[in-house]
Design an enzyme around this catalytic site. Structure first.
Site, PDB file in Angstrom:
ATOM      1  N   SER A   1     -15.076 -11.300 -50.927  1.00  0.00           N
ATOM      2  CA  SER A   1     -14.116 -12.407 -50.888  1.00  0.00           C
ATOM      3  C   SER A   1     -14.857 -13.687 -51.230  1.00  0.00           C
ATOM      4  O   SER A   1     -16.097 -13.725 -51.259  1.00  0.00           O
ATOM      5  CB  SER A   1     -13.533 -12.509 -49.473  1.00  0.00           C
ATOM      6  OG  SER A   1     -12.871 -13.738 -49.259  1.00  0.00           O
TER       7      SER A   1
ATOM      8  N   TYR B   1     -12.952 -12.595 -40.391  1.00  0.00           N
ATOM      9  CA  TYR B   1     -12.832 -12.197 -41.794  1.00  0.00           C
ATOM     10  C   TYR B   1     -14.025 -12.719 -42.590  1.00  0.00           C
ATOM     11  O   TYR B   1     -14.617 -11.994 -43.394  1.00  0.00           O
ATOM     12  CB  TYR B   1     -11.526 -12.755 -42.355  1.00  0.00           C
ATOM     13  CG  TYR B   1     -11.206 -12.323 -43.765  1.00  0.00           C
ATOM     14  CD1 TYR B   1     -10.533 -11.130 -44.014  1.00  0.00           C
ATOM     15  CD2 TYR B   1     -11.548 -13.123 -44.858  1.00  0.00           C
ATOM     16  CE1 TYR B   1     -10.224 -10.736 -45.304  1.00  0.00           C
ATOM     17  CE2 TYR B   1     -11.238 -12.743 -46.148  1.00  0.00           C
ATOM     18  CZ  TYR B   1     -10.574 -11.546 -46.372  1.00  0.00           C
ATOM     19  OH  TYR B   1     -10.265 -11.166 -47.656  1.00  0.00           O
TER      20      TYR B   1
END
Length: 254
Positions: free
Chosen positions: A145, A158
């Protein structure tokens, strides 16, 4: 001349591939010739996704198991072994999000995100590598990400998980490249997926993404396909331990 991007004769297991980024990647690998193993947690959704892919002309089968469970992962690979299916390409895509300030975050929610987004990639990668090493070849593609590199408020677990993906990928490369296995990662930018619906429907956040991204828009899941095929194919045989951002240029600008 040999097509470096041809995946004919290869089998790809894509976790979390019933929808979203995983589904797009699975379709892309299938289009390049790979046989697909579709993974999800729900039997009905996983079987339906595999059936839809078969109806579209792909060679696909379902493998429903919980990627956060060591026992379930080991059992899934044992079942594939028993069926004579060798996984040549593993895409660790399964992931979840949880948005909450850290001071309000429970340990259970922290652990759930870490287990789904990071520990699962270790578990799947370990079992795949055990089988790839004797064959002397294999491709592992982990989905990172923008938060593999940078942090945002309210998504700490996350961010930590995706930062871990970056170094897990390097660790895989350090241990397994000598055995003919290339491990790399893709770092998607802000993509139009169901997981991001709360963000895309927020006018302020939508404007921020479009203004912050040099491309001036959100990415589409299918825009990850080219990079995924590259990292899954012979075209990347001397590439290992890398994280390639597919983000419309977002991470490159202030």
């Amino acid at each position: 001349m040999t097509n470096l991007f041809d995946l004919t004769g290869r089998t790809a297991l894509v976790t979390g591939s019933t929808r979203g980024l995983g589904r797009a990647i699975a379709e892309g690998l299938g289009g390049a010739g790979a046989t697909l193993v579709v993974n999800g947690r729900g039997d009905a959704a996983t079987e339906a996704a595999a059936a839809e892919l078969r109806d579209a002309g792909y060679d696909a089968r379902a493998a429903c198991f919980d990627v956060t469970s060591e026992t379930a992962v080991m059992d899934a690979f044992a079942t594939l072994d028993a069926d004579g299916i060798d996984i040549d390409i593993l895409v660790n895509n399964a992931g979840i999000q949880h948005r909450q300030p850290m001071v309000e975050l429970s340990l259970a929610d922290w652990q759930r995100v870490i287990d789904t987004n990071l520990t699962s990639a270790f578990l799947l990668g370990r079992e795949a590598a055990k089988r790839m090493i004797p064959r002397g070849r294999g491709k592992i593609v982990n989905i990172g990400s923008l938060t593999s590199e940078l942090a945002r408020a309210t998504v700490a677990p996350y961010t930590v998980a995706k930062g871990g993906i970056r170094l897990l990928t390097k660790s895989m490369a350090a241990e397994w490249t000598a055995h003919g296995i290339q491990a790399n990662a893709i770092g998607p930018g802000y993509m139009l997926t169901e997981m991001n619906e709360a963000l895309t429907s927020n006018p302020d956040f939508d404007a921020w993404v479009k203004g912050r991204t040099p491309a001036g828009r959100w990415g589409r899941p299918d825009e990850l396909v080219g990079t995924a095929i590259y990292l899954a194919s012979a075209a990347s045989d001397y590439v290992s331990g890398q994280l390639i951002f597919v983000d419309g240029g977002m991470i490159s600008v202030l």
